[in-house]
Design a protein around this motif. Structure first.
Motif, PDB file in Angstrom:
ATOM      1  N   GLU A  64      20.813 -28.086 -27.002  1.00  5.11           N
ATOM      2  CA  GLU A  64      21.625 -29.077 -26.279  1.00  5.11           C
ATOM      3  C   GLU A  64      23.054 -29.154 -26.807  1.00  5.11           C
ATOM      4  N   GLY A  67      25.868 -25.946 -25.466  1.00  4.64           N
ATOM      5  CA  GLY A  67      26.178 -25.731 -24.061  1.00  4.64           C
ATOM      6  C   GLY A  67      27.656 -25.670 -23.723  1.00  4.64           C
ATOM      7  N   GLU A  74      24.677 -21.340 -18.584  1.00  3.13           N
ATOM      8  CA  GLU A  74      23.669 -22.370 -18.331  1.00  3.13           C
ATOM      9  C   GLU A  74      22.298 -21.725 -18.148  1.00  3.13           C
ATOM     10  N   LYS A  80      15.457 -23.064 -19.784  1.00  6.14           N
ATOM     11  CA  LYS A  80      16.010 -24.358 -20.188  1.00  6.14           C
ATOM     12  C   LYS A  80      14.912 -25.277 -20.712  1.00  6.14           C
ATOM     13  N   ASP A  83      14.025 -24.358 -24.283  1.00  9.95           N
ATOM     14  CA  ASP A  83      15.143 -24.274 -25.245  1.00  9.95           C
ATOM     15  C   ASP A  83      15.643 -22.857 -25.531  1.00  9.95           C
TER      16      ASP A  83
END
Length: 127
Positions: A64, A67, A74, A80, A83
């Motif tokens: 997190e 980014g 992305e 996502k 992780d």
């Protein structure tokens, strides 16, 4: 050899130096680093030119936080949710300037994937 290829060679050597890690083929045209038959890093992307480099790693601690870095793409879906972070360096990006960061990411990904007995060896004092 391009700087992107040089970076991949250095990162692969670093990753393969971790306990019981090894380099091997990934999916399709990618290369990967494995521990205990599980991938902890993937290099390359489909039809990627020699002067570009994509690296995918599992970053459960810092996914997190990274980014906003210019080279992080992305992640979506499963990546996502679990992780995994995708770093992409284009022809004008100085990938060699980011080697220490990328080595730290390889280590974090290794620890996330490796059995605990192996990841504990990273913190063991040298004899």
């Amino acid at each position: 050899m391009t700087s992107h290829e040089q970076a991949e060679v250095e990162l692969t050597a670093y990753g393969a130096s971790l306990p019981e890690a090894m380099a091997g083929p990934g999916w399709q045209l990618t290369r990967a680093l494995y521990v205990n038959k599980k991938m902890f890093a993937i290099f390359g992307a489909k039809a990627e030119p020699r002067d570009e480099l994509t690296i995918t790693v599992k970053l459960p601690i810092s996914a997190e936080m990274v980014g906003d870095l210019y080279f992080v793409r992305e992640s979506r879906g499963w990546y996502k949710q679990h992780d995994w972070v995708i770093a992409h360096f284009g022809p004008d990006d100085d990938v060699l300037a980011e080697l220490e960061t990328l080595k730290a990411w390889l280590r974090q990904s290794y620890v996330a994937i490796a059995p605990k007995k192996l990841s504990k060896l990273l913190d063991a004092p040298a004899d």
